[in-house]
Design an enzyme around this catalytic site. Structure first.
Site, PDB file in Angstrom:
ATOM      1  N   GLY A   9      63.631 -22.616 -32.952  1.00 38.49           N
ATOM      2  CA  GLY A   9      62.768 -23.051 -31.859  1.00 38.49           C
ATOM      3  C   GLY A   9      63.266 -24.315 -31.164  1.00 38.49           C
ATOM      4  O   GLY A   9      64.221 -24.967 -31.595  1.00 38.49           O
ATOM      5  N   HIS A  10      62.574 -24.662 -30.080  1.00 38.36           N
ATOM      6  CA  HIS A  10      63.015 -25.808 -29.281  1.00 38.36           C
ATOM      7  C   HIS A  10      62.863 -27.133 -30.039  1.00 38.36           C
ATOM      8  O   HIS A  10      61.956 -27.334 -30.825  1.00 38.36           O
ATOM      9  CB  HIS A  10      62.277 -25.867 -27.939  1.00 38.36           C
ATOM     10  CG  HIS A  10      60.791 -25.912 -28.029  1.00 38.36           C
ATOM     11  ND1 HIS A  10      59.980 -25.819 -26.925  1.00 38.36           N
ATOM     12  CD2 HIS A  10      59.952 -26.060 -29.079  1.00 38.36           C
ATOM     13  CE1 HIS A  10      58.715 -25.903 -27.288  1.00 38.36           C
ATOM     14  NE2 HIS A  10      58.680 -26.046 -28.587  1.00 38.36           N
ATOM     15  N   ASN A  11      63.835 -28.020 -29.777  1.00 40.76           N
ATOM     16  CA  ASN A  11      63.869 -29.371 -30.349  1.00 40.76           C
ATOM     17  C   ASN A  11      64.088 -29.408 -31.854  1.00 40.76           C
ATOM     18  O   ASN A  11      63.935 -30.460 -32.482  1.00 40.76           O
ATOM     19  CB  ASN A  11      62.595 -30.154 -30.004  1.00 40.76           C
ATOM     20  CG  ASN A  11      62.425 -30.354 -28.515  1.00 40.76           C
ATOM     21  OD1 ASN A  11      61.577 -29.718 -27.895  1.00 40.76           O
ATOM     22  ND2 ASN A  11      63.250 -31.201 -27.922  1.00 40.76           N
TER      23      ASN A  11
END
Length: 350
Positions: free
Chosen positions: A246-248
Site C-alpha cells: 500500500g501507499h507510503n
C-alpha cells in the site's frame, strides 16, 4: 538445469566456493537436480538433516553437503564440502544461469516508442512495443522486456531487468541490478478516498515509489505510490508474486515477503524481516528489525521486539474480537493462576 557440454567437478567446486571431499576432479556434470530426481551425471545438495534419508538413496553423481554429513552419502557419489550447502548450490546455479541464458542483445526494437528526451545508457536492450516516457532515464546495461511501459520521469538503474509487461508509473525510481517480473505494477495510485455525504472522493496520490538496489519484485506484484511521501523498498529486498504494498509503506533493507502478502498503507517494516505467504499487515503499524511473521498470520499491533510471530483469529464481530484478543494475550498469565489454584486445592484436600 542441463549443462552442455558439461562442467567438471573441479570447476563446479570453484564456482560454489566448495572443496572436493571425495571424487575425481575431472568428472563431468551435466545437470543440476533435486536429490529425488538427480541421476549419475547430476549435481544436487543436502542442506537439511530432514532429507538425509533421501540423500542416502539418491542417484546423484555429486552432492554439495557439510563435511559432517558426507559419511551418510552413497559411496559412488562425489562430495563437495561446504559450511552452507544451500548457499553454495545457489551460487553455482546463479552463475550457470548467467552462462546459459545471456542477457538480451543491446538495441531497440523498431516497434518501441521512446520519447526524444529519454536518456538511454549504453548497452540497453529495449524490447518490442515498449513505451518509454518523456524524461525517463535507463541505466547502462538495463533490459526492458516486450510490452513494458516506463512512465515520464522514471529512473531505472544500471543492470536492472524488466521482464515482459512491467509497468512503471511516472516519477518512480528503480535502483541498480533489480529484477521485475512480468505483470508487476509500480506506482499506481494508493487506495486514498475520503467519505463525504455517503460518497467517496478521491485523494490525489502525489508521492512516488523508490526501490533500492538489488531488489527482486515477483510477477503481478503491485506497489502503490505514496499519497504525499514516497513508498520505499530498501536495498536487497525480495518480494514474491502477487503481493500488494500500500501507499507510503516503508520496507527496510534485505527483508523478504512471500506470495500474496498484503501490507496496508503507511506500515513500516524493518530490516531483515521475513513475512510468510498470505500474511496481512494492517496500516500505520511498525515492525522492528529481524522479525519473522509466519504464513497466513494477521499483524494487528506494532511489533517492537525481534522474534518469530504467529497469529490467526476467527472472524467475528469486531468488539467481540477485540475483547477476545485481550483475553488471548493474558492466557499465559491465566494458565499460571489456574495451576496455582489447582495446587492450592490439592493441598487443602489432603
Amino acid at each position: 538445469m542441463e549443462l552442455r557440454p558439461g562442467l567438471s567437478l573441479a570447476a563446479a567446486a570453484g564456482i560454489a566456493r566448495a572443496r572436493i571431499l571425495r571424487g575425481d576432479p575431472d568428472r563431468l556434470l551435466r545437470g543440476l537436480a533435486t536429490l529425488a530426481s538427480a541421476g549419475p551425471a547430476d549435481l544436487s545438495f543436502l542442506s537439511d538433516s530432514r532429507y538425509a534419508a533421501q540423500a542416502r538413496d539418491s542417484a546423484a553423481g555429486a552432492i554439495i553437503a557439510r563435511e559432517s554429513d558426507a559419511s551418510g552419502l552413497p559411496a559412488g557419489c562425489a562430495v563437495l564440502a561446504s559450511d552452507d550447502p544451500y548457499r553454495a548450490f545457489a551460487t553455482l546455479a546463479r552463475e550457470l544461469e548467467a552462462m546459459l541464458r545471456p542477457a538480451s542483445a543491446p538495441g531497440c526494437e523498431p516497434s518501441a516508442v521512446v520519447a526524444p528526451d529519454a536518456r538511454i545508457g549504453s548497452g540497453v536492450s529495449i524490447g518490442a512495443q515498449v513505451v518509454i516516457g518523456a524524461g525517463a532515464s535507463i541505466g547502462k546495461g538495463a533490459s526492458i522486456g516486450p510490452g513494458s511501459v516506463v512512465g515520464a520521469g522514471v529512473s531505472i538503474g544500471a543492470g536492472t531487468v524488466l521482464h515482459a509487461r512491467v509497468t512503471i508509473y511516472d516519477a518512480c525510481t528503480i535502483g541498480e541490478r533489480c529484477i521485475l517480473h512480468s505483470g508487476a505494477v509500480i506506482g499506481a495510485d494508493g487506495f486514498g478516498f475520503a467519505s463525504a455525504e455517503g460518497r467517496w472522493e478521491k485523494i490525489p496520490q502525489l508521492g512516488a515509489v523508490r526501490i533500492g538496489n538489488d531488489v527482486e519484485i515477483g510477477a503481478n506484484t503491485t506497489i502503490d505510490r505514496g499519497a504525499l511521501d514516497d513508498t520505499v523498498i530498501g536495498d536487497g529486498c525480495k518480494l514474491d508474486n502477487q503481493i500488494q504494498i500500500g501507499h507510503n509503506v516503508r520496507i527496510g533493507e534485505h527483508s523478504a515477503l512471500a506470495g500474496c502478502v498484503g501490507v496496508a498503507g503507511s506500515a513500516v517494516i524493518g530490516r531483515r524481516c521475513r513475512i510468510g505467504g498470505g500474511a496481512g499487515i494492517l496500516g500505520h503499524l511498525e515492525i522492528c528489525d529481524d522479525v519473522t511473521v509466519s504464513a497466513m498470520s494477521l499483524v494487528t499491533r506494532t511489533i517492537r521486539q525481534p522474534g518469530f510471530y504467529t497469529g490467526v483469529f476467527p472472524l467475528m464481530d469486531n468488539d467481540d474480537w477485540e475483547r477476545a484478543a485481550a483475553v488471548l494475550r493474558r492466557l499465559p498469565e491465566l494458565r499460571t493462576r489456574v495451576r496455582r489454584l489447582e495446587r492450592t486445592d490439592e493441598d487443602n484436600t489432603r
